[in-house]
Design a protein around this motif. Structure first.
Motif, PDB file in Angstrom:
ATOM      1  N   UNK A 224       0.828  -1.212   0.000  1.00  0.00           N
ATOM      2  CA  UNK A 224       0.000   0.000   0.000  1.00  0.00           C
ATOM      3  C   UNK A 224       0.865   1.265   0.000  1.00  0.00           C
ATOM      4  N   UNK A 225       1.840   1.286   0.878  1.00  0.00           N
ATOM      5  CA  UNK A 225       2.743   2.440   0.949  1.00  0.00           C
ATOM      6  C   UNK A 225       3.504   2.621  -0.359  1.00  0.00           C
ATOM      7  N   UNK A 226       3.963   1.496  -0.952  1.00  0.00           N
ATOM      8  CA  UNK A 226       4.723   1.557  -2.202  1.00  0.00           C
ATOM      9  C   UNK A 226       3.873   2.103  -3.335  1.00  0.00           C
TER      10      UNK A 226
ATOM     11  N   UNK B  90       4.451   5.537  -5.408  1.00  0.00           N
ATOM     12  CA  UNK B  90       4.622   5.535  -6.866  1.00  0.00           C
ATOM     13  C   UNK B  90       3.577   6.413  -7.547  1.00  0.00           C
ATOM     14  N   UNK B  91       2.341   6.356  -7.026  1.00  0.00           N
ATOM     15  CA  UNK B  91       1.284   7.209  -7.590  1.00  0.00           C
ATOM     16  C   UNK B  91       1.623   8.683  -7.379  1.00  0.00           C
ATOM     17  N   UNK B  92       2.092   9.030  -6.185  1.00  0.00           N
ATOM     18  CA  UNK B  92       2.470  10.412  -5.904  1.00  0.00           C
ATOM     19  C   UNK B  92       3.604  10.889  -6.786  1.00  0.00           C
ATOM     20  N   UNK B  93       4.593  10.008  -6.985  1.00  0.00           N
ATOM     21  CA  UNK B  93       5.715  10.363  -7.853  1.00  0.00           C
ATOM     22  C   UNK B  93       5.259  10.582  -9.287  1.00  0.00           C
ATOM     23  N   UNK B  94       4.397   9.670  -9.781  1.00  0.00           N
ATOM     24  CA  UNK B  94       3.890   9.786 -11.158  1.00  0.00           C
ATOM     25  C   UNK B  94       3.061  11.053 -11.333  1.00  0.00           C
ATOM     26  N   UNK B  95       2.203  11.330 -10.330  1.00  0.00           N
ATOM     27  CA  UNK B  95       1.372  12.537 -10.404  1.00  0.00           C
ATOM     28  C   UNK B  95       2.242  13.788 -10.379  1.00  0.00           C
TER      29      UNK B  95
END
Length: 318
Positions: free
Chosen positions: A18-20, A24-29
């Motif tokens: 979940x944390x990963x 990754x979603x935050x980095x992509x966004x």
């Protein structure tokens, strides 16, 4: 050793899924937003920089104060001003004048629609603004009356793969012959689809309804040119007002105007105009930092003019 690092990292990823995934979603966004903002800023700063010649193109801005009103900067001036600069000032290679056509009815074959992206210009327009031509010749496209030049996008939309040169369209039930098709290589503060040849009186100093641009010769002295253009504008504008048949103030017609200072005094006394000035604005500055907007109503009514005093603030925010 490196292999062990990868194994450890992979186990941690699976252990904290979940944390990963959230990271990754935050980095992509974040990357997506960064790239979007970068593209936006790059586009905003690219206006009117698509040809080296545009570094020598300037919009004429005039300033005056009528009576007790506030000092006003405007991009509207007589077409005679640009023409006079081209004729008498050696620093000027070409001048051109144009105006918006407003909302008009356009008929092309089976298409009939209202458009606000039509401008009327003199024969020098495509000499000053070096749009590449897909068809026709830029130096001759507006030489004849009732000629029209289309953007390539519009030509494809209305004529498909046919060559539109020599075909006709109607604007407000007046027939125009298509004489050229131009490309839009990059953004410009002028966002028009049709440019028609206009019968412009380049000797009338009273009709301050045009936007004038000048193409300067290389290495022209901008400060000296502005001074000489200001003197010519004030002097000739005063003579134009003096010869106006509606000028009926006592002593106005008989007063002598022989130079710039007498012209300024005459305009103040008989017309109520003072603090007259003139400046030259680089076209590359207009989209983000326009000295004058020109219109007084809603910007939505002027889609031809792609600039705003808020544009630079938005770029700075990002």
């Amino acid at each position: 050793m490196i292999r062990n690092y990868f194994k450890t990292a992979w186990r941690n990823i699976h252990k904290n899924r979940q944390y990963t995934y959230l990271s990754m979603f935050g980095l992509a966004l974040g990357l997506a937003v960064f790239v979007t903002v970068l593209i936006y800023i790059n586009r905003e700063n690219s206006y009117d920089r698509w040809d080296d010649q545009l570094d020598r193109v300037y919009r004429i801005i005039t300033q005056d104060q009528w009576g007790k009103k506030e000092l006003e900067l405007t991009s509207f001036s007589p077409a005679a001003l640009g023409a006079d600069m081209q004729a008498h000032l050696p620093e000027v290679e070409y001048s051109t004048a144009f105006r918006e056509a407003g909302e008009i009815l356009v008929s092309i074959g089976k298409y009939e629609f209202y458009s606000r992206q039509v401008i009327m210009a003199d024969s020098n327009f495509f000499r000053v603004f070096p749009y590449p031509f897909y068809a026709g010749h830029p130096e001759h496209a507006l030489n004849q009356p009732d000629h029209a030049v289309l953007s390539r996008e519009s030509a494809i939309k209305w004529f498909g793969t046919e060559n539109p040169i020599g075909k006709t369209l109607e604007i407000n039930q007046r027939t125009f012959t298509i004489s050229g098709v131009f490309e839009k290589p990059a953004p410009s503060h002028l966002n028009f689809e049709i440019c028609v040849s206009a019968k412009i009186d380049h000797s009338n100093w009273n009709a301050r309804v045009y936007t004038n641009y000048v193409l300067l010769k290389p290495h022209a002295d901008l400060h000296l040119l502005s001074q000489k253009a200001r003197q010519a504008f004030i002097y000739n504008f005063a003579l134009g007002q003096q010869s106006n048949p509606y000028m009926d103030k006592e002593g106005a017609k008989e007063a002598k105007i022989t130079d710039e200072k007498e012209a300024e005094a005459w305009l103040d006394k008989f017309v109520g105009i003072k603090n007259i000035d003139l400046s030259l604005e680089p076209v590359a500055d207009i989209h983000l930092r326009p000295k004058s907007i020109g219109w007084r109503d809603a910007p939505e009514n002027h889609p031809v003019l792609d600039f705003s005093k808020d544009n630079e603030f938005t770029v700075w925010v990002f």
